[in-house]
Design an enzyme around this catalytic site. Structure first.
Site, PDB file in Angstrom:
ATOM      1  N   THR A 102       0.777  -1.253  -0.333  1.00 59.31           N
ATOM      2  CA  THR A 102      -0.079  -0.162   0.061  1.00 59.31           C
ATOM      3  C   THR A 102       0.861   1.360   0.131  1.00 59.31           C
ATOM      4  OG1 THR A 102      -1.755  -1.128   1.210  1.00 59.31           O
ATOM      5  CG2 THR A 102      -1.807   1.118   1.380  1.00 59.31           C
ATOM      6  N   ALA A 128       2.049   2.254  -3.367  1.00 52.88           N
ATOM      7  CA  ALA A 128       1.198   2.513  -4.543  1.00 52.88           C
ATOM      8  C   ALA A 128       1.364   3.871  -4.997  1.00 52.88           C
ATOM      9  CB  ALA A 128      -0.247   2.215  -4.282  1.00 52.88           C
ATOM     10  N   GLY A 152      -0.064   5.687  -8.756  1.00 47.92           N
ATOM     11  CA  GLY A 152      -1.201   5.886  -9.577  1.00 47.92           C
ATOM     12  C   GLY A 152      -2.326   6.543  -8.870  1.00 47.92           C
ATOM     13  N   GLU A 194      -6.253   6.279 -16.532  1.00 50.51           N
ATOM     14  CA  GLU A 194      -5.201   5.343 -16.984  1.00 50.51           C
ATOM     15  C   GLU A 194      -5.586   4.349 -17.957  1.00 50.51           C
ATOM     16  OE1 GLU A 194      -4.372   3.541 -12.897  1.00 50.51           O
ATOM     17  OE2 GLU A 194      -2.873   5.106 -12.394  1.00 50.51           O
ATOM     18  N   ASP A 207       2.698 -15.025   2.330  1.00 53.83           N
ATOM     19  CA  ASP A 207       2.414 -15.904   3.801  1.00 53.83           C
ATOM     20  C   ASP A 207       0.753 -16.425   3.877  1.00 53.83           C
ATOM     21  OD1 ASP A 207       4.933 -15.315   4.191  1.00 53.83           O
ATOM     22  OD2 ASP A 207       4.614 -14.108   6.172  1.00 53.83           O
ATOM     23  N   HIS A 238       4.169  -6.001 -14.301  1.00 50.19           N
ATOM     24  CA  HIS A 238       4.189  -4.860 -14.788  1.00 50.19           C
ATOM     25  C   HIS A 238       5.374  -4.739 -15.958  1.00 50.19           C
ATOM     26  CE1 HIS A 238       4.465  -0.185 -15.148  1.00 50.19           C
ATOM     27  NE2 HIS A 238       3.341  -0.133 -14.092  1.00 50.19           N
ATOM     28  N   ARG A 246      -0.624  -3.803 -21.126  1.00 45.70           N
ATOM     29  CA  ARG A 246       0.378  -4.003 -20.161  1.00 45.70           C
ATOM     30  C   ARG A 246       1.148  -5.334 -20.569  1.00 45.70           C
ATOM     31  NH1 ARG A 246      -0.848  -2.440 -13.806  1.00 45.70           N
ATOM     32  NH2 ARG A 246      -0.305  -0.149 -14.075  1.00 45.70           N
ATOM     33  N   ARG A 264      -6.404  -7.456 -13.462  1.00 47.14           N
ATOM     34  CA  ARG A 264      -6.899  -6.283 -12.377  1.00 47.14           C
ATOM     35  C   ARG A 264      -6.828  -4.939 -13.574  1.00 47.14           C
ATOM     36  NH1 ARG A 264      -3.675  -2.545  -9.008  1.00 47.14           N
ATOM     37  NH2 ARG A 264      -2.174  -3.039 -10.381  1.00 47.14           N
ATOM     38  N   SER A 308      -7.082  -1.987  -6.894  1.00 47.57           N
ATOM     39  CA  SER A 308      -6.779  -2.498  -5.859  1.00 47.57           C
ATOM     40  C   SER A 308      -6.846  -1.910  -4.548  1.00 47.57           C
ATOM     41  CB  SER A 308      -5.578  -3.608  -5.814  1.00 47.57           C
ATOM     42  OG  SER A 308      -4.537  -2.590  -6.559  1.00 47.57           O
ATOM     43  N   LEU A 309      -6.455  -0.615  -4.651  1.00 43.94           N
ATOM     44  CA  LEU A 309      -6.666   0.112  -3.207  1.00 43.94           C
ATOM     45  C   LEU A 309      -8.111   0.246  -3.059  1.00 43.94           C
ATOM     46  CD1 LEU A 309      -3.988   2.987  -3.725  1.00 43.94           C
ATOM     47  CD2 LEU A 309      -3.812   0.956  -2.063  1.00 43.94           C
TER      48      LEU A 309
HETATM   49  C1  LIG Z   1       4.890  -0.225  -6.628  1.00 43.99           C
HETATM   50  C2  LIG Z   1       3.558  -0.303  -6.524  1.00 43.99           C
HETATM   51  C3  LIG Z   1       2.583   0.291  -6.943  1.00 43.99           C
HETATM   52  C4  LIG Z   1       1.242   0.192  -6.856  1.00 43.99           C
HETATM   53  N1  LIG Z   1       0.224   1.008  -7.375  1.00 43.99           N
HETATM   54  C5  LIG Z   1      -0.897   0.738  -7.282  1.00 43.99           C
HETATM   55  C6  LIG Z   1      -2.037   2.044  -7.623  1.00 43.99           C
HETATM   56  O1  LIG Z   1      -1.476   3.077  -8.126  1.00 43.99           O
HETATM   57  N2  LIG Z   1      -3.344   1.823  -7.386  1.00 43.99           N
HETATM   58  C7  LIG Z   1      -3.581   0.660  -6.928  1.00 43.99           C
HETATM   59  O2  LIG Z   1      -5.051   0.275  -6.696  1.00 43.99           O
HETATM   60  N3  LIG Z   1      -2.940  -0.462  -6.491  1.00 43.99           N
HETATM   61  C8  LIG Z   1      -1.360  -0.176  -6.614  1.00 43.99           C
HETATM   62  N4  LIG Z   1      -0.652  -1.046  -6.283  1.00 43.99           N
HETATM   63  C9  LIG Z   1      -1.173  -2.492  -5.620  1.00 43.99           C
HETATM   64  C10 LIG Z   1      -1.762  -2.303  -4.249  1.00 43.99           C
HETATM   65  O3  LIG Z   1      -0.632  -1.256  -3.709  1.00 43.99           O
HETATM   66  C11 LIG Z   1      -1.747  -3.463  -3.553  1.00 43.99           C
HETATM   67  O4  LIG Z   1      -2.564  -4.408  -4.214  1.00 43.99           O
HETATM   68  C12 LIG Z   1      -2.569  -3.025  -2.066  1.00 43.99           C
HETATM   69  O5  LIG Z   1      -2.096  -1.943  -1.632  1.00 43.99           O
HETATM   70  C13 LIG Z   1      -2.543  -4.424  -1.208  1.00 43.99           C
HETATM   71  O6  LIG Z   1      -3.071  -3.945  -0.158  1.00 43.99           O
HETATM   72  P1  LIG Z   1      -3.193  -4.951   1.126  1.00 43.99           P
HETATM   73  O7  LIG Z   1      -3.779  -4.331   2.131  1.00 43.99           O
HETATM   74  O8  LIG Z   1      -3.887  -6.179   0.701  1.00 43.99           O
HETATM   75  O9  LIG Z   1      -1.761  -5.485   1.136  1.00 43.99           O
HETATM   76  P2  LIG Z   1      -0.448  -4.881   1.777  1.00 43.99           P
HETATM   77  O10 LIG Z   1      -0.431  -3.524   1.393  1.00 43.99           O
HETATM   78  O11 LIG Z   1       0.650  -5.500   0.832  1.00 43.99           O
HETATM   79  O12 LIG Z   1      -0.325  -5.160   3.091  1.00 43.99           O
HETATM   80  C14 LIG Z   1       0.234  -6.351   3.781  1.00 43.99           C
HETATM   81  C15 LIG Z   1       0.466  -6.319   5.104  1.00 43.99           C
HETATM   82  O13 LIG Z   1       0.462  -7.947   5.559  1.00 43.99           O
HETATM   83  C16 LIG Z   1       1.661  -7.902   6.403  1.00 43.99           C
HETATM   84  N5  LIG Z   1       1.848  -9.184   6.577  1.00 43.99           N
HETATM   85  C17 LIG Z   1       2.210 -10.179   5.523  1.00 43.99           C
HETATM   86  N6  LIG Z   1       2.440 -11.302   5.926  1.00 43.99           N
HETATM   87  C18 LIG Z   1       2.252 -11.285   7.305  1.00 43.99           C
HETATM   88  C19 LIG Z   1       2.317 -12.148   8.278  1.00 43.99           C
HETATM   89  N7  LIG Z   1       2.885 -13.633   8.016  1.00 43.99           N
HETATM   90  N8  LIG Z   1       2.284 -11.855   9.466  1.00 43.99           N
HETATM   91  C20 LIG Z   1       2.203 -10.842   9.938  1.00 43.99           C
HETATM   92  N9  LIG Z   1       1.889  -9.705   8.829  1.00 43.99           N
HETATM   93  C21 LIG Z   1       1.952 -10.117   7.662  1.00 43.99           C
HETATM   94  C22 LIG Z   1       2.654  -6.863   5.745  1.00 43.99           C
HETATM   95  O14 LIG Z   1       3.637  -6.550   6.521  1.00 43.99           O
HETATM   96  C23 LIG Z   1       1.758  -5.740   5.534  1.00 43.99           C
HETATM   97  O15 LIG Z   1       1.669  -5.126   6.410  1.00 43.99           O
HETATM   98  C24 LIG Z   1       0.786  -1.062  -6.409  1.00 43.99           C
HETATM   99  C25 LIG Z   1       1.474  -1.966  -5.825  1.00 43.99           C
HETATM  100  C26 LIG Z   1       2.991  -1.852  -6.114  1.00 43.99           C
HETATM  101  C27 LIG Z   1       3.854  -2.817  -5.599  1.00 43.99           C
END
Ligand SMILES: Cc1cc2nc3c(=O)[nH]c(=O)nc-3n(C[C@H](O)[C@H](O)[C@H](O)COP(=O)(O)OP(=O)(O)OC[C@H]3O[C@@H](n4cnc5c(N)ncnc54)[C@H](O)[C@@H]3O)c2cc1C
Length: 512
Positions: free
Chosen positions: A49, A52, A54, A120, A218, A239, A285, A378, A383-384
């Site tokens: 997160t 991210a 865009g 986008e 995990d 990407h 993409r 996607r 995703s956010l």
């Molecule tokens: C560089 C980049 C740019 C992006 N840009 C965009 C964008 O512009 N717009 C968009 O919609 N999406 C974007 N995405 C995708 C988006 O950021 C993610 O899909 C989204 O943030 C995922 O959110 P989440 O809360 O599911 O997981 P995450 O934000 O990945 O959080 C997962 C959490 O779980 C914790 N965790 C994992 N395993 C364990 C464990 N075993 N025990 C305890 N904690 C654990 C991690 O430490 C972390 O805190 C981008 C992704 C990347 C990498």
């Protein structure tokens, strides 16, 4: 391996694992209904997160509507989306974005105070809400972390790594009773009325990825071991243009750079996309990622040449300019080395519209979940949005959790030393290379069979205590096996030996 015999026990009402958009939003909203414990592997800010760039897609602009957003999402998903889940996403999205703004998120606004909406690829309208230009994720994380920190009902445990779920089997079936975790190296059992997996994606199973180091898959592995239903694990989005450096993770070079006229050159300095697709560098993409991969295999490194933009690059892309310059690259005078990289997992733990998994009292939300909103691919910036919309639904559903949790039967166990990682890291690097070579952008049956066999061998070399590497392996195996089974190309899944989308696979999901 160090063994710790004393096991602490924490009792909480709601347990949230992960501190990305999905976990933080769930914790914040659920804290209105009872005590919440948040466990996160490193710090609250260590998540995809926070990276991210865009933005967040939502139908907020004049001339836009949830229906148009739904159509674009379904088209990107290549006939594998769950239409009800998509409907929820696009209808509830605008309210979630406004709430986040009311909670303190400083999104970019136009002079009249309306959201400044970006456009986008594959979106038919301007609908991308962003913050500080290309730093949306950091602003979302900052806002939600503040909300979580100010809630007296939320207990946060950092450096807390969840190892496995605690399960109870009684006459009503299999129930999740919490987790086993290692908190700063101490074994801890956290017993909870309801447990929410918000552990994010698994980009780290591949040699090249934009995902942070915590994204080792995990959640997928933990849920799979517990017997939860997973689906669509073959669908990984790559990407096309990450900055090609020896780092992990790789920095992202936004599509917008190609949108401004930058061109792709192979190692011989030749532009190749004009011969491969009528839209050249602006092709979808997956097409651009595949063509770069092909050039890399044939001639070596690939470059993105934005030098024609001259000094205007610095003002148009301040963040990317800074990323390049910090690595000794001057994008106004030289081409930027780029490579495709694993970016997003479309599949995951199957949930219903309230985020419930197939195991009672276990929820999944965010990238680890497979709600069905993304199908085979996607739509950018969905995703956010998914994290916000479904976390809200999870938090509402949690209210109804009964407090009559049967006591889990917990036997003695130990936590492996987390710093004893040297040998395990070598195996992890090999897993990531094998996945890149055989199960990434261009897949074939012989390559995938080899991949599955190599993963099996590598699994034999993982030390019993190396739980993170074990999770990396399990998730890699799920991806490779599903990719081998799906004998067609669709969305993020491309098989060179079955390059076409096949009708017989339409609507079919590979499920565990
Ligand atoms: C560089 C980049 C740019 C992006 N840009 C965009 C964008 O512009 N717009 C968009 O919609 N999406 C974007 N995405 C995708 C988006 O950021 C993610 O899909 C989204 O943030 C995922 O959110 P989440 O809360 O599911 O997981 P995450 O934000 O990945 O959080 C997962 C959490 O779980 C914790 N965790 C994992 N395993 C364990 C464990 N075993 N025990 C305890 N904690 C654990 C991690 O430490 C972390 O805190 C981008 C992704 C990347 C990498």
């Amino acid at each position: 391996m160090i063994e710790t015999t004393m096991t602490d026990r924490i009792r909480t009402r709601f347990l949230v694992i992960g501190s990305g958009v999905a976990g933080l939003h769930t914790a914040w909203r659920a804290s209105a209904h009872g005590p919440v414990t948040v466990l996160t592997k490193r710090t609250l800010f260590d998540s995809a997160t926070a990276y991210a760039q865009g933005g967040i897609a939502a139908a907020l602009g004049a001339g836009d509507s949830p229906d148009l957003h739904r159509e674009d999402t379904l088209a990107a998903g290549a006939a594998l989306c769950d239409s009800e889940a998509v409907q929820v996403l696009v209808e509830e999205g605008p309210a979630r974005v406004r709430e986040l703004q009311a909670a303190g998120a400083r999104f970019d606004l136009d002079p009249s105070g309306d959201f400044k909406l970006g456009k986008e690829a594959a979106h038919s309208r301007h609908r991308i809400v962003h913050a500080n230009g290309d730093q949306t994720g950091a602003e979302v994380a900052r806002t939600l972390v503040a909300k979580v920190r100010e809630s007296p009902n939320i207990d946060v445990q950092e450096t807390a790594r969840v190892l496995d779920l605690l399960l109870v089997q009684d006459e009503s079936g299999l129930q999740c009773a919490g987790v086993r975790a290692s908190i700063a190296g101490r074994p801890v059992e956290i017993v909870a009325d309801a447990t929410v997996l918000a552990t994010g994606g698994c980009g780290q199973i591949f040699r090249y990825t934009t995902n942070p180091q915590v994204a080792t898959g995990d959640g997928f592995a933990i849920a799979h071991r517990a017997g939860a239903r997973l689906a669509d694990m073959e669908f990984v989005q790559f990407h096309p243009t990450a900055l090609d450096t020896p780092e992990n993770p790789l920095a992202l070079i936004s599509e917008a750079v190609r949108g401004e006229g930058a061109v792709l050159l192979n190692a011989k300095g030749q532009r190749f996309m004009t011969k491969r697709h009528r839209l050249a560098e602006l092709a979808p993409r997956d097409v651009v990622a595949r063509e770069i991969f092909r050039e890399q295999q044939a001639h070596g490194r690939v470059f993105l040449d934005a030098t024609k933009m001259g000094a205007s690059f610095l003002t148009r892309f301040p963040g990317i300019s800074q990323l390049c310059r910090a690595r000794g690259i001057d994008p106004t005078h030289e081409p930027i080395p780029v490579t495709p990289a694993a970016h997003y997992m479309m599949g995951g733990v199957v949930t219903d519209l309230a985020g419930r998994s197939s195991i009672s009292r276990l929820y999944a939300v965010g990238e680890v979940a497979r709600t069905g909103v993304h199908g085979a691919n996607r739509l950018a910036s969905n995703s956010l949005l998914e994290g916000l919309v479904f976390a809200e639904r999870v938090a509402r559903d949690l209210q109804q959790t009964p407090e009559d949790l049967p006591a889990p039967d917990v036997s003695a166990w130990s936590v492996p030393a987390l710093d004893d990682r040297g040998a395990a890291q070598v195996v992890a690097d090999e897993i990531r290379q094998v996945m890149w070579d055989y199960a990434s952008i261009a897949r074939t049956a012989p390559g995938l069979r080899r991949c599955v066999a190599l993963l099996q061998h590598l699994g034999e070399r993982i030390a019993p205590g190396a739980t993170e590497e074990r999770n990396l392996l399990t998730t890699a195996q799920l991806v490779a096996e599903a990719a081998l089974m799906r004998k067609e190309s669709r969305g993020g899944h491309f098989r060179s030996d079955f390059p076409k989308t096949r009708r017989k696979w339409q609507g079919r999901h590979i499920t565990w």
